[in-house]
Design an enzyme around this catalytic site. Structure first.
Site, PDB file in Angstrom:
ATOM      1  N   ARG A  66       0.818  -1.264   0.397  1.00  0.00           N
ATOM      2  CA  ARG A  66      -0.253  -0.138   0.030  1.00  0.00           C
ATOM      3  C   ARG A  66       0.958   1.115   0.349  1.00  0.00           C
ATOM      4  O   ARG A  66       0.773   1.460  -0.649  1.00  0.00           O
ATOM      5  CB  ARG A  66      -1.036   0.109   1.278  1.00  0.00           C
ATOM      6  CG  ARG A  66      -2.477  -0.317   1.030  1.00  0.00           C
ATOM      7  CD  ARG A  66      -2.624  -0.694   2.523  1.00  0.00           C
ATOM      8  NE  ARG A  66      -1.629  -1.799   2.842  1.00  0.00           N
ATOM      9  CZ  ARG A  66      -1.880  -3.484   2.560  1.00  0.00           C
ATOM     10  NH1 ARG A  66      -3.013  -4.313   2.002  1.00  0.00           N
ATOM     11  NH2 ARG A  66      -0.745  -3.925   2.769  1.00  0.00           N
ATOM     12  N   THR A  67       1.702   1.697   0.806  1.00  0.00           N
ATOM     13  CA  THR A  67       2.480   2.240   1.090  1.00  0.00           C
ATOM     14  C   THR A  67       3.142   3.146  -0.481  1.00  0.00           C
ATOM     15  O   THR A  67       2.773   4.163  -1.074  1.00  0.00           O
ATOM     16  CB  THR A  67       3.791   2.313   2.146  1.00  0.00           C
ATOM     17  OG1 THR A  67       2.977   2.360   3.449  1.00  0.00           O
ATOM     18  CG2 THR A  67       4.497   3.921   2.683  1.00  0.00           C
ATOM     19  N   LYS A  95      25.977  -4.789  -2.677  1.00  0.00           N
ATOM     20  CA  LYS A  95      27.412  -5.032  -2.566  1.00  0.00           C
ATOM     21  C   LYS A  95      28.166  -4.099  -1.714  1.00  0.00           C
ATOM     22  O   LYS A  95      28.958  -4.069  -2.054  1.00  0.00           O
ATOM     23  CB  LYS A  95      28.118  -4.109  -4.239  1.00  0.00           C
ATOM     24  CG  LYS A  95      27.620  -4.783  -5.739  1.00  0.00           C
ATOM     25  CD  LYS A  95      27.890  -4.699  -6.548  1.00  0.00           C
ATOM     26  CE  LYS A  95      26.859  -4.596  -7.778  1.00  0.00           C
ATOM     27  NZ  LYS A  95      27.247  -3.866  -9.378  1.00  0.00           N
ATOM     28  N   ARG A 116      11.526   3.892   2.747  1.00  0.00           N
ATOM     29  CA  ARG A 116      11.380   3.149   3.783  1.00  0.00           C
ATOM     30  C   ARG A 116      12.763   2.136   4.380  1.00  0.00           C
ATOM     31  O   ARG A 116      13.276   1.690   3.169  1.00  0.00           O
ATOM     32  CB  ARG A 116      10.171   1.921   3.569  1.00  0.00           C
ATOM     33  CG  ARG A 116       9.975   0.732   4.266  1.00  0.00           C
ATOM     34  CD  ARG A 116       8.947   0.287   4.223  1.00  0.00           C
ATOM     35  NE  ARG A 116       7.745   0.812   4.383  1.00  0.00           N
ATOM     36  CZ  ARG A 116       6.365   0.866   5.181  1.00  0.00           C
ATOM     37  NH1 ARG A 116       6.386  -1.134   4.445  1.00  0.00           N
ATOM     38  NH2 ARG A 116       5.298   1.276   4.897  1.00  0.00           N
ATOM     39  N   HIS A 144       6.854   6.726  11.403  1.00  0.00           N
ATOM     40  CA  HIS A 144       5.322   6.334   9.721  1.00  0.00           C
ATOM     41  C   HIS A 144       4.986   7.437  10.177  1.00  0.00           C
ATOM     42  O   HIS A 144       3.044   6.790   9.075  1.00  0.00           O
ATOM     43  CB  HIS A 144       5.334   5.025   9.782  1.00  0.00           C
ATOM     44  CG  HIS A 144       4.195   4.309   8.349  1.00  0.00           C
ATOM     45  ND1 HIS A 144       4.320   4.795   7.282  1.00  0.00           N
ATOM     46  CD2 HIS A 144       3.806   3.214   8.124  1.00  0.00           C
ATOM     47  CE1 HIS A 144       4.144   4.371   5.771  1.00  0.00           C
ATOM     48  NE2 HIS A 144       3.357   2.999   6.755  1.00  0.00           N
TER      49      HIS A 144
HETATM   50  C1  NCD Z   1       2.071  -1.422   7.996  1.00  0.00           C
HETATM   51  C2  NCD Z   1       3.942  -1.359   8.478  1.00  0.00           C
HETATM   52  O1  NCD Z   1       4.638  -1.018   7.185  1.00  0.00           O
HETATM   53  O2  NCD Z   1       4.485  -0.368   9.465  1.00  0.00           O
HETATM   54  N1  NCD Z   1       1.572  -1.617   6.885  1.00  0.00           N
HETATM   55  C3  NCD Z   1       1.945   0.665   6.002  1.00  0.00           C
HETATM   56  O3  NCD Z   1       2.806   0.728   5.973  1.00  0.00           O
HETATM   57  N2  NCD Z   1       0.092   0.462   5.872  1.00  0.00           N
HETATM   58  C4  NCD Z   1       2.288  -2.011   8.608  1.00  0.00           C
HETATM   59  C5  NCD Z   1       2.743  -3.773   9.281  1.00  0.00           C
HETATM   60  O4  NCD Z   1       3.965  -3.688   8.549  1.00  0.00           O
HETATM   61  O5  NCD Z   1       2.188  -3.902   9.970  1.00  0.00           O
END
Ligand code: NCD
Length: 322
Positions: A66-67, A95, A116, A144
């Site tokens: 999703r993100t 590497k 991320r 987040h």
């Molecule tokens: C979350 C994350 O990656 O922190 N997911 C997200 O970004 N929608 C929650 C999770 O992974 O449980």
């Protein structure tokens, strides 16, 4: 000289968003309002291209559905383009290239970087070496913040306000970065928090103190049904298996809570159930068909809210802005 500058100027242009604490209450409110205006554009019913000449790098060194895809959709709906790392094993980090070198290089290829990474603090580190804004899309068990913006948007859409809402945060409050950012923002907006977690997954003390500092009402309730009874929002999280130092510790808490029709039988009719997703058994599929289920709407709102944020960070600076 044209119109006078707006009374509250949003100076997000060119800024990093690493922690939710980087944003003021006014700035969050402005992003949420802009996010509401973006909904028809996110749905494709209207067209706007403020990022026409912009490239945004998606640097994802941890799994994401999703993100990453909602950020990519947001960039493209705004007329911009993306360059994407979705698989760390396909990059030179394999590497031995450092994160700093990777970010320094990416910041010469793109106008902003959505990052991320599994290490807490990685986004802050990246911001120090990047020439371009860094948007933190999750740094290990840290923060987040963009998820929080869409979580707040979902609650605001359902209730028309954030202040005074009673919100249960359920699950892995120790490692869950979504709740680390969300708890702070809810406290900032005057919501009441109920923390419901297995004892070994309680919200870390250093994250609780700021909530109290903001004057938030924070209680703990171990029993899920009791916690839900007079709540407005039930925010469910997945146990962050990948963050546990050892598998036996994970096994002790795995499957310790599950939201189903029985639990919701105690809830107010207007209660909404949220989840950042992916779910791994914490919400029974039977909940999906109830009016309580808000998690798919929440996943959609990622697009307009991230559009609003990207437009603020990368679009034309406001008159009088930075
Ligand atoms: C979350 C994350 O990656 O922190 N997911 C997200 O970004 N929608 C929650 C999770 O992974 O449980």
């Amino acid at each position: 000289m044209g119109a006078p500058p707006p009374a509250r100027r949003m100076a997000l242009h060119g800024r990093d968003v690493i922690s939710i604490r980087d944003l003021s209450r006014d700035e969050i409110e402005e992003i949420l309002a802009a996010g509401r205006r973006m909904i028809p554009y996110a749905e494709g019913a209207k067209v706007t291209h403020p990022l026409e000449d912009k490239i945004v790098a998606m640097a994802f060194f941890e799994p994401s559905t999703r993100t990453r895809l909602s950020f990519e959709s947001a960039v493209q709906r705004l007329g911009g383009r993306c360059i994407t790392i979705a698989d760390m094993s396909a990059t030179s980090m394999r590497k031995g290239e450092s994160l700093s070198d990777t970010i320094r290089m990416l910041s010469s290829y793109a106008d902003a970087i959505v990052l991320r990474h599994p290490n807490e603090g990685s986004a802050r580190l990246a911001a120090r070496v990047s020439e371009r804004p860094i948007l933190n899309a999750g740094d290990g068990a840290g923060q987040h913040p963009t998820q929080t913006l869409l979580d707040l948007a979902t609650m605001h859409e359902a209730f028309g306000t954030l202040s005074g809402l009673k919100v249960v945060l359920l699950g892995d409050l120790k490692y869950g970065r979504t709740v680390h950012s969300l708890a702070y923002a809810l406290a900032l907006f005057g919501a009441e928090l109920v923390l419901t977690a297995p004892p070994s997954l309680a919200l870390p003390e250093e994250l609780q103190a700021p909530l109290e500092h903001l004057g938030a009402r924070v209680t703990r309730e171990a029993d899920v049904s009791r916690a839900v009874a007079d709540a407005d929002v039930l925010y469910v999280t997945r146990i962050q298996k990948e963050r546990f130092p050892d598998e036996t510790e994970y096994r002790k808490v795995a499957g310790s809570y599950r939201i189903d029709a029985n639990v919701l039988a105690h809830a107010k009719s207007r209660l909404i159930v949220m989840h950042p997703l992916p779910r791994a058994g914490e919400i029974a599929p039977e909940v999906d068909a109830t009016p309580h289920a808000a998690y798919f709407r929440q996943a959609f709102l990622a697009v307009p809210v991230r559009m609003a944020l990207l437009a603020a960070v990368l679009g034309e600076p406001r008159r009088g802005g930075r």
